[in-house]
Design a protein around this motif. Sequence first.
Motif, mmCIF file in Angstrom:
data_model
loop_
_atom_site.group_PDB
_atom_site.id
_atom_site.type_symbol
_atom_site.label_atom_id
_atom_site.label_comp_id
_atom_site.label_asym_id
_atom_site.label_seq_id
_atom_site.Cartn_x
_atom_site.Cartn_y
_atom_site.Cartn_z
ATOM 1 N N UNK A 259 -5.888 5.247 4.368
ATOM 2 C CA UNK A 259 -6.515 6.556 4.145
ATOM 3 C C UNK A 259 -5.679 7.421 3.207
ATOM 4 N N UNK A 260 -4.461 6.986 2.894
ATOM 5 C CA UNK A 260 -3.644 7.710 1.922
ATOM 6 C C UNK A 260 -3.824 7.211 0.509
ATOM 7 N N UNK A 261 -4.258 5.960 0.334
ATOM 8 C CA UNK A 261 -4.453 5.403 -1.001
ATOM 9 C C UNK A 261 -5.623 6.050 -1.716
ATOM 10 N N UNK A 262 -6.745 6.155 -1.027
ATOM 11 C CA UNK A 262 -7.958 6.726 -1.624
ATOM 12 C C UNK A 262 -8.568 7.713 -0.630
ATOM 13 N N UNK A 263 -9.372 8.651 -1.085
ATOM 14 C CA UNK A 263 -10.059 9.563 -0.157
ATOM 15 C C UNK A 263 -10.929 8.781 0.821
ATOM 16 N N UNK A 264 -11.005 9.281 2.039
ATOM 17 C CA UNK A 264 -11.698 8.543 3.095
ATOM 18 C C UNK A 264 -13.159 8.282 2.767
ATOM 19 N N UNK A 265 -13.811 9.205 2.044
ATOM 20 C CA UNK A 265 -15.223 9.025 1.727
ATOM 21 C C UNK A 265 -15.449 7.985 0.623
ATOM 22 N N UNK A 266 -14.365 7.523 -0.020
ATOM 23 C CA UNK A 266 -14.488 6.498 -1.054
ATOM 24 C C UNK A 266 -14.241 5.098 -0.518
ATOM 25 N N UNK A 267 -13.872 4.981 0.738
ATOM 26 C CA UNK A 267 -13.599 3.666 1.309
ATOM 27 C C UNK A 267 -14.886 2.865 1.456
ATOM 28 N N UNK A 268 -14.815 1.589 1.128
ATOM 29 C CA UNK A 268 -15.950 0.691 1.323
ATOM 30 C C UNK A 268 -16.040 0.355 2.810
ATOM 31 N N UNK B 183 0.806 -1.212 0.000
ATOM 32 C CA UNK B 183 0.000 0.000 0.000
ATOM 33 C C UNK B 183 0.835 1.255 0.000
ATOM 34 N N UNK B 184 1.941 1.240 0.753
ATOM 35 C CA UNK B 184 2.828 2.395 0.758
ATOM 36 C C UNK B 184 3.464 2.637 -0.603
ATOM 37 N N UNK B 185 3.803 1.544 -1.287
ATOM 38 C CA UNK B 185 4.385 1.677 -2.636
ATOM 39 C C UNK B 185 3.370 2.287 -3.600
ATOM 40 N N UNK B 186 2.128 1.788 -3.566
ATOM 41 C CA UNK B 186 1.091 2.335 -4.435
ATOM 42 C C UNK B 186 0.806 3.800 -4.109
ATOM 43 N N UNK B 187 0.773 4.118 -2.820
ATOM 44 C CA UNK B 187 0.488 5.498 -2.425
ATOM 45 C C UNK B 187 1.578 6.450 -2.895
ATOM 46 N N UNK C 58 3.401 -3.442 19.645
ATOM 47 C CA UNK C 58 3.353 -3.990 18.294
ATOM 48 C C UNK C 58 1.993 -3.743 17.644
ATOM 49 N N UNK C 59 0.919 -3.945 18.408
ATOM 50 C CA UNK C 59 -0.424 -3.719 17.859
ATOM 51 C C UNK C 59 -0.630 -2.256 17.498
ATOM 52 N N UNK C 60 -0.194 -1.351 18.344
ATOM 53 C CA UNK C 60 -0.366 0.083 18.082
ATOM 54 C C UNK C 60 0.403 0.489 16.826
ATOM 55 N N UNK C 61 1.626 0.003 16.665
ATOM 56 C CA UNK C 61 2.429 0.351 15.492
ATOM 57 C C UNK C 61 1.778 -0.185 14.221
ATOM 58 N N UNK C 62 1.320 -1.439 14.237
ATOM 59 C CA UNK C 62 0.681 -2.021 13.058
ATOM 60 C C UNK C 62 -0.606 -1.286 12.704
ATOM 61 N N UNK C 63 -1.421 -0.994 13.704
ATOM 62 C CA UNK C 63 -2.667 -0.274 13.449
ATOM 63 C C UNK C 63 -2.389 1.086 12.812
ATOM 64 N N UNK C 64 -1.431 1.817 13.340
ATOM 65 C CA UNK C 64 -1.146 3.151 12.838
ATOM 66 C C UNK C 64 -0.606 3.104 11.408
ATOM 67 N N UNK C 65 0.285 2.145 11.126
ATOM 68 C CA UNK C 65 0.850 2.057 9.787
ATOM 69 C C UNK C 65 -0.206 1.654 8.761
ATOM 70 N N UNK C 66 -1.072 0.704 9.128
ATOM 71 C CA UNK C 66 -2.145 0.299 8.212
ATOM 72 C C UNK C 66 -3.079 1.477 7.938
#
Length: 570
Positions: A295-304, A215-219, A282-290
């Motif tokens: 939310x960087x790939x597509x606008x938030x209002x376009x998320x399914x 996802x980071x690469x695509x973004x 570990x959970x906090x870091x993974x959640x934040x990175x995901x």
Amino acid sequence: MQKKSEVLFSKYSKGLKSLVRRKQVDSVHVRGEGHQLARQLSALDLTAIGVGTTIGAGVYVLVGTVAREHTGPALTVSFLIAGLAAALSAFCYAELASRCPSAGSAYHYTYICIGESVAWLIGWSLILEYTIGGSAIARGISPNLALFFGGEDKLPAFLVRHTIPQLGVVVDPCAAVLVVIVTILLCAGIKESSMVQTIVTTVNVCAMLFIIIAGGYLACKTGWAGYELHSGFFPFGINGMLAGSAVVFFSYIGFDAVTAAAEEAKRPLRDLPLGIGMTLSLCCILYMLVSVVIVGLVPYFSLNPDTPISSAFSANGMQWAAYIVTVGAVTALCASLMGSLFPQPRLLMAMARDGLLPSFFSDVSTHTQVPVKSTVTAGTLAAALAFFMDVSQLSGMVSVGTLLAFTVVAISILILRYAPPDEVPLPPSLRKSIDSVRMQLNDDSQGTGRKNFNDVVEIVEQSSHQLEDGEAEIQCPLIQKQSTEDKQNQQRRRKIAVWNIALFCIGVLVLTSAAAAEYLPSLLRFTLGAVGAAILLCSLIVMVCLNQDEARHSFGHTGESTHGSVFQSG
């Protein structure tokens, strides 16, 4: 008549005392035959249990709903704030787990610090939480598994959901089978089940790492379109971001499963706090990175809202990534199912040791060194619920149990710091002597010797708890006791602390009730909220000015012992 009234009053007072009696921290040193769990878990094993229980499939759905309705691109900040709030509870669990490393988690700590009646309530709340939570997770796995077969109609006939016409009940054989498989695995032994948990959790973490890296690469290729919005980073304002934190906080629930394995940790004093800390970090870091990537790939209002991660990759031409996301969701659910069914047998065992359940549940298998009877009972109940019931309507009870557990653990920390129970742990020299004599009696085929020995141990322990200065007075009985004036000051300070802790709880209860009671008139709600805030603030000021009790430094032990149960009046 007077004698009858005195007898009635005596029975009544004994009944009240039994409700507030507290368990000794060192109660696990006495009468330990038949209750020995295997100490085979390292800090890494505990972390795998915690991460597997915490990271459920909810995060694969939660990011879309929260971003669309509450936070927008600020979802990462919401996860950070929720993680910091969860860390406060994690610190409480870590301190109590290292001081009182025994099975039962919040129930065990409540029994030691508050009393039997509250511990009984917490124990049953946790049992309800684990049972309903495990059943709900099992019901959520079967639809995701069906995706690998091309739909539910492609599943084997004996696993397909179907409706009983006479009752109108939708039964789920696949969910029940999954619960039975996990139950058998938990009965096989703690090392075997923790190894499987580690493997499943590793697959889940790898799926999340794929989401982050790909996802980071695509973004980067698309220029992080989700952050280039005219509405800014906080489209719903600070209030929306805080509301999102309240929602995603429940994605951190699960780290308390680490404390359920306290008796099976190799080095409880070191491994339990380390396992809890590593799990939450570990959970906090993974959640934040995901959340940063999605939310960087597509606008938030376009998320399914149902499949936010898969839809974000599909919008960028990576439809095949949906299969990896589905693998991550299935493994997350499987790990959460194991994490939900793992603590319950140990909780049943702890309550049976203390006499709140039949002794049947306290038996530990000599071959696998796990509570097999409790595991089978808990697994059977969870499988039946997963098969017959749509537990989504009862899922709110899971949040109630978690709220109660977190609350009493925080209160237990206040009691431990300001008014710890009046008990002195057995000195190490005396523990070694007792253990050596017990080992000599293990080969005794007659029960008389062991019974007499246990009676002697009880007398020695009770007499040692009556000492004021612990081991120092056992070794040097000529040490002078504290003056009467110092003792009175200490008792006075403890009474003030206890009353302030009670007022603190009342203030929190009144304030939160006023905030939640939308049906009340605004003036009444404001008045109740002001009263609750005033009580809360006054109690906090007094506790800040009040010195903490010195006995807190010697309270607890490292857990290197056998098990049993001795009680102390509260």
